[in-house]
Design a protein around this motif. Structure first.
Motif, PDB file in Angstrom:
ATOM      1  N   GLU A 159       0.848  -1.187   0.000  1.00 45.69           N
ATOM      2  CA  GLU A 159       0.000   0.000   0.000  1.00 45.69           C
ATOM      3  C   GLU A 159       0.888   1.244   0.000  1.00 45.69           C
ATOM      4  N   GLY A 160       0.698   2.157  -0.960  1.00 49.01           N
ATOM      5  CA  GLY A 160       1.475   3.397  -1.009  1.00 49.01           C
ATOM      6  C   GLY A 160       2.864   3.233  -1.616  1.00 49.01           C
ATOM      7  N   ARG A 161       3.216   2.028  -2.035  1.00 49.19           N
ATOM      8  CA  ARG A 161       4.538   1.786  -2.623  1.00 49.19           C
ATOM      9  C   ARG A 161       4.425   1.721  -4.151  1.00 49.19           C
ATOM     10  N   VAL A 162       5.527   2.052  -4.823  1.00 49.87           N
ATOM     11  CA  VAL A 162       5.537   2.089  -6.289  1.00 49.87           C
ATOM     12  C   VAL A 162       6.576   1.100  -6.818  1.00 49.87           C
ATOM     13  N   GLY A 205      -2.093  -6.770  -6.349  1.00 50.93           N
ATOM     14  CA  GLY A 205      -2.976  -7.357  -5.343  1.00 50.93           C
ATOM     15  C   GLY A 205      -2.626  -6.925  -3.934  1.00 50.93           C
ATOM     16  N   ALA A 206      -1.351  -6.580  -3.735  1.00 50.40           N
ATOM     17  CA  ALA A 206      -0.912  -6.142  -2.393  1.00 50.40           C
ATOM     18  C   ALA A 206      -0.957  -4.622  -2.254  1.00 50.40           C
ATOM     19  N   GLY A 207      -1.520  -3.930  -3.241  1.00 47.95           N
ATOM     20  CA  GLY A 207      -1.788  -2.498  -3.080  1.00 47.95           C
ATOM     21  C   GLY A 207      -0.800  -1.560  -3.732  1.00 47.95           C
ATOM     22  N   ALA A 208       0.212  -2.081  -4.439  1.00 45.55           N
ATOM     23  CA  ALA A 208       1.219  -1.197  -5.038  1.00 45.55           C
ATOM     24  C   ALA A 208       0.661  -0.462  -6.253  1.00 45.55           C
ATOM     25  N   SER A 209       1.292   0.654  -6.574  1.00 50.10           N
ATOM     26  CA  SER A 209       1.103   1.287  -7.881  1.00 50.10           C
ATOM     27  C   SER A 209       2.225   0.785  -8.781  1.00 50.10           C
ATOM     28  N   LEU A 210       1.932   0.671 -10.086  1.00 52.01           N
ATOM     29  CA  LEU A 210       2.871  -0.007 -10.975  1.00 52.01           C
ATOM     30  C   LEU A 210       3.304   0.881 -12.132  1.00 52.01           C
ATOM     31  N   ALA A 211       4.627   0.975 -12.328  1.00 52.46           N
ATOM     32  CA  ALA A 211       5.192   1.617 -13.523  1.00 52.46           C
ATOM     33  C   ALA A 211       5.869   0.510 -14.313  1.00 52.46           C
ATOM     34  N   LEU A 212       5.257   0.138 -15.432  1.00 49.74           N
ATOM     35  CA  LEU A 212       5.668  -1.071 -16.138  1.00 49.74           C
ATOM     36  C   LEU A 212       6.128  -0.754 -17.550  1.00 49.74           C
ATOM     37  N   GLY A 213       7.273  -1.319 -17.924  1.00 48.56           N
ATOM     38  CA  GLY A 213       7.774  -1.133 -19.280  1.00 48.56           C
ATOM     39  C   GLY A 213       8.017  -2.461 -19.959  1.00 48.56           C
TER      40      GLY A 213
END
Ligand code: NAI
Length: 245
Positions: free
Chosen positions: A5-8, A28-36
């Protein structure tokens, strides 16, 4: 239960088998995702596969062999999320190439994706890292065990392990750096090898099966989470016992 939660999370090669599974675990564990990923078509399919609110997902074409492309991905992540907490340089390329006929181009391309690409993304991400950051590098059993007809890949992954250990010392105490070393994991990457030597390799694997991408993803999540808060410079083997270090 791990919470991001709150982690990127910043991850390369996100549209592949292990990448998608890892994105799912972190989402599923609440992260935000920057995906390439280099593969824009499969990257676009991730929007539906992950089903995340738009403010938690950034997808971008990314070529790990190009330092500017990594800097650009980090810039976009920082603009959207304000910083980065976890970096997983996961992109990989596994061509079959007997050493005797291996071309310089093939050697260089394989090193460029599997080793230089890790350098570019980790270095680009450094200025954006927030407190208690974690890098989880993706090596391979090939780094420990060797891999016939994949000497370039094995050499690159050996470099990834050494890089992880050096960064664990250099970036401490603010950043933990660990590696996972997958064995035979059920993704497109391993299909040619399984067609050539599947029964022999499964027979030599104490757990007698391929690993699932989710089983690597869970280990990456562990190494990125506070559950491993006193672990740095370590390599977690995820190989069903095929290689026991
Ligand atoms: P995969 O082939 O499903 O995914 C690899 C991803 O990397 C693909 O989406 C591909 O488009 C992307 N990629 C390739 N070149 C790129 C570039 N220049 N820039 C950005 N993205 C690029 O493979 P898998 O199995 O998911 O592999 C993920 C990681 O796990 C790799 O680093 C691989 O070496 C490692 N690994 C996999 C094993 C397996 O058995 N599947 C075993 C050991 C390590």
């Amino acid at each position: 239960m791990i919470s991001f939660e709150g982690r990127v999370l910043l991850m390369s090669g996100a549209a592949g088998g292990i990448g998608l599974a890892t994105a799912r675990v972190f989402a599923g564990a609440g992260a935000s995702l920057a995906l390439g990923d280099l593969d824009e078509r499969r990257l676009a399919e991730m929007t539906a596969a992950l089903n995340l609110p738009a403010d938690r997902l950034l997808l971008a074409r990314h070529d790990v062999t190009d330092p500017e492309s990594s800097r650009d991905l980090v810039r976009q992540a920082q603009e959207k999320f304000g910083g980065i907490d976890i970096v997983v340089p996961n992109a990989g390329f596994y061509p079959t190439d007997p050493f005797e006929s291996m071309s310089v181009t093939s050697w260089s391309r394989t090193l460029a994706v599997n080793l230089d690409g890790v350098f570019h993304l980790c270095q680009a991400a450094l200025p954006a890292l927030r407190p208690d950051a974690a890098l989880v590098l993706v090596a391979s059993m090939a780094a420990h065990y060797g891999s016939p007809a994949h000497a370039h890949y094995a050499a690159a992954k050996g470099g990834v392990l050494s890089l992880a250990k050096s960064l664990a010392k250099e970036l401490a105490p603010g950043v933990r750096v660990n590696a996972v070393s997958p064995g035979l994991i059920d993704t497109p990457m391993v299909q040619p090898l399984m067609q050539a030597r599947g029964p022999e390799l499964l027979n030599a694997t104490p757990l007698r099966r391929l690993g699932a991408p989710e089983e690597v993803a869970n280990c990456i999540a562990f190494l990125a989470s506070p559950l491993s808060s006193y672990v740095t410079g370590a390599t977690l083997h995820v190989n069903g016992g095929l290689y026991i270090a």
